[in-house]
Write an enzyme that holds these catalytic residues in place. Sequence first.
Site, PDB file in Angstrom:
ATOM      1  N   HIS A 179       0.842  -1.190   0.000  1.00 49.23           N
ATOM      2  CA  HIS A 179       0.000   0.000   0.000  1.00 49.23           C
ATOM      3  C   HIS A 179       0.876   1.239   0.000  1.00 49.23           C
ATOM      4  O   HIS A 179       1.815   1.341   0.796  1.00 49.23           O
ATOM      5  CB  HIS A 179      -0.904   0.009   1.240  1.00 49.23           C
ATOM      6  CG  HIS A 179      -1.708   1.265   1.391  1.00 49.23           C
ATOM      7  ND1 HIS A 179      -1.584   2.097   2.483  1.00 49.23           N
ATOM      8  CD2 HIS A 179      -2.644   1.845   0.582  1.00 49.23           C
ATOM      9  CE1 HIS A 179      -2.406   3.115   2.351  1.00 49.23           C
ATOM     10  NE2 HIS A 179      -3.060   2.988   1.204  1.00 49.23           N
ATOM     11  N   SER A 180       0.594   2.174  -0.909  1.00 48.85           N
ATOM     12  CA  SER A 180       1.274   3.458  -0.929  1.00 48.85           C
ATOM     13  C   SER A 180       2.781   3.268  -1.108  1.00 48.85           C
ATOM     14  O   SER A 180       3.229   2.625  -2.061  1.00 48.85           O
ATOM     15  CB  SER A 180       0.936   4.232   0.349  1.00 48.85           C
ATOM     16  OG  SER A 180       1.340   5.574   0.272  1.00 48.85           O
ATOM     17  N   PHE A 181       3.597   3.770  -0.170  1.00 50.07           N
ATOM     18  CA  PHE A 181       5.045   3.574  -0.231  1.00 50.07           C
ATOM     19  C   PHE A 181       5.400   2.094  -0.277  1.00 50.07           C
ATOM     20  O   PHE A 181       6.438   1.709  -0.829  1.00 50.07           O
ATOM     21  CB  PHE A 181       5.709   4.234   0.978  1.00 50.07           C
ATOM     22  CG  PHE A 181       7.200   4.084   1.012  1.00 50.07           C
ATOM     23  CD1 PHE A 181       8.017   5.002   0.383  1.00 50.07           C
ATOM     24  CD2 PHE A 181       7.797   3.019   1.676  1.00 50.07           C
ATOM     25  CE1 PHE A 181       9.402   4.863   0.407  1.00 50.07           C
ATOM     26  CE2 PHE A 181       9.170   2.871   1.710  1.00 50.07           C
ATOM     27  CZ  PHE A 181       9.973   3.797   1.068  1.00 50.07           C
ATOM     28  N   HIS A 226      -7.163   7.442   0.864  1.00 53.63           N
ATOM     29  CA  HIS A 226      -5.894   6.757   1.129  1.00 53.63           C
ATOM     30  C   HIS A 226      -5.912   5.926   2.407  1.00 53.63           C
ATOM     31  O   HIS A 226      -5.318   4.846   2.452  1.00 53.63           O
ATOM     32  CB  HIS A 226      -4.761   7.780   1.186  1.00 53.63           C
ATOM     33  CG  HIS A 226      -3.405   7.189   0.924  1.00 53.63           C
ATOM     34  ND1 HIS A 226      -3.085   6.581  -0.263  1.00 53.63           N
ATOM     35  CD2 HIS A 226      -2.285   7.118   1.695  1.00 53.63           C
ATOM     36  CE1 HIS A 226      -1.824   6.158  -0.212  1.00 53.63           C
ATOM     37  NE2 HIS A 226      -1.330   6.466   0.957  1.00 53.63           N
TER      38      HIS A 226
END
Length: 284
Positions: free
Chosen positions: A114-116, A263
């Site tokens: 997820h994300s980074f 997010h």
Amino acid sequence: MYEGLRENPFYPEGDLGKMSWQPYPHQHFNYPYPDNYPDSSPITFVLVHGSWGDCSYWHNTVEELYQMGNSVYTPNLPGHGSDTNKAVTHEDYVRSVVDFIEKRNLCNIVLVGHSFGGTVISKVAEQIPKRIRRLVFMDAFVLQNGYSVADEIPPEGKALWEELAQKSPDNTIMLPFLNWRETFMNTADLELATEIYQTVTPEPAGPLFQKLDLSVFDSLDIPKSYYYLTEDIAVPQGEQYGWHPHMSNRLGLFRLIKSKGDHMTSFYTMPSMIAKNLVRAGRD
């Protein structure tokens, strides 16, 4: 059955199997699927968290995945959760996840970032491709070869990160609440956004600015999925910075799963939806 919970000082004593779920931070967790789950075709998930968070934000989703008959692992990256050493590198992140998987001899896994965390699973896949059944990028960075995460955000955002890191005593970045609330939890009410922000700790700046060699990743033939939450503005939407199609199309051939959500909010308000879409993204 619940690996790591007994070491968590925030978790109450008693029969773990009978307790209602509460999201406690700071530990690695393992949630194996129940042996008696009817007609299950379980998936083994390894979920890698992103920046300004730790493995705790997966927990409500993990409970849903577990009830669906899956086995789920949620490693904590170095410098996150109870680990206060912020002098870490991207290589430290990757090595910790590789070690986590190899120590448990996990195979045929669906590795989710997820994300980074997308940058982490990309490099993990380079090292242990035969253990991975599918990669799932959940509103996650898919970097160009030789780029950093900081290179993939607008210049004003990168300048803010640099300023905050320089002002910190340990090269970390603590997002101001307004930035967190408007970009990470834009669909949440103020009460929930404030509550979750209180769990946020400063993020190690080094890995955010570290340029990555992804030449091996770009040559891998592991199946890939991209899970796009349509209200996520952690990076500005659109073709220049957005998650989809800007990031996702870099994967080449991939399966696209879409749902509403921003997010971070959906992990707390719609964990069942997240779990079902991760299964859709991860199944054959």
